[in-house]
Design a protein around this motif. Structure first.
Motif: not given
Length: 279
Positions: A115-121, A170-178
């Motif tokens: 999960s990207y959330f797990k990668i980015m803690d 992961a960062y680019k995906t989680l950075l923006k709300p959309l």
């Protein structure tokens, strides 16, 4: 007892014409450490099937343990810890995702499906801490950037590139709300396809057309900027509504709101382009 006998016992316990779980793993290569995973089977209905099974093959083979878990985890994703060995020093790696071996400090291969959330803690939430996300990104890129491995082995260079690329994504995906919301829906088995006009209310589309026309006809930066401010306010409102829908598990409502956010985000980009024309 042989593995085939044990599977037969489990198959008699789970009798459902709707559920078929395919477990495929290799038993030919010996692994000195255990591999522990949590498995969920995903069905068309809202039912979630929990596997609760322990297989203990003979020595010099790997051990697979499937155990029950919270039903609120994203569908179709493996959430348990996978314990592996370092590819170089062969020491156990207890932390996932593992970027480096704690023993020999060598970069490790990226783990697909993490999960990207797990990668980015980051906490699994729509309104995540952006400052924490950015801090984590910079920290990982400082240590994983391929330039740091130019004098290392080809394998280390390859692993650093794949790890760095995964962190970027992961960062680019989680950075923006959309993109974050779309990703969270994807984890739950829902997708927002291109060309979503057919499922959007006509009243909303008409309103959107009026906004685009007003932007096209804007004669001054002030007029375009006002449209931009109105759009920004709408995106803020949508962010709060989407967060509420996701927290309450109302995925279809969240999807409809994300479709609206997609359109308003497009208007926001058009406003930036329009303002650049006045410069």
């Amino acid at each position: 007892m042989l593995i085939s006998d044990m599977l037969s016992v489990n198959s008699r316990i789970v009798r459902s014409s709707r559920a078929v779980l395919h477990l495929n793993w290799l038993m030919t290569e010996p692994l000195p450490v255990y591999k522990t995973v949590t498995c969920l089977a995903h069905f068309p209905s809202k039912d979630i099937w929990h596997s609760n099974m322990t297989l203990r093959p003979r020595s010099k083979t790997r051990e697979l343990i499937c155990y029950s878990n919270n039903a609120n985890v994203p569908r179709g994703y493996c959430t348990g810890q996978v314990k592996l060995n370092c590819w170089k020093c062969k020491q156990p790696i207890d932390k996932t995702p593992a970027f480096f071996c704690m023993s020999c400090k060598v970069v490790q291969p990226s783990e697909e499906g993490t999960s990207y959330f797990k990668i980015m803690d980051c906490d699994y939430t729509f309104t995540l801490d952006i400052q924490k996300l950015q801090k984590r990104y910079l920290q990982l890129q400082r240590s994983l950037h391929p330039d740091n491995f130019s004098q290392k082995s080809m394998k280390e260079q390859e692993y650093s590139e794949s790890q760095s690329a995964l962190v970027n994504k992961a960062y680019k995906t989680l950075l923006k709300p959309l993109s974050r919301g779309v990703y969270m829906l994807k984890l739950q088995g829902m997708h927002i396809e291109d060309g979503t006009e057919s499922g959007t209310e006509s009243e909303f589309l008409i309103k959107l057309m009026e906004i685009n026309e007003a932007l096209h006809e804007a004669q001054t930066p002030e007029e375009a900027n006002q449209i931009g401010q109105d759009t920004k306010g709408k995106l803020t409102d949508l962010t709060e509504q989407i967060d509420t829908a996701l927290r309450q598990g109302e995925l279809h409502a969240a999807k409809a709101l994300l479709v609206q956010m997609k359109y308003y985000a497009n208007v926001e980009e058009k406003v930036k382009k329009k303002l650049s024309e006045f410069m």
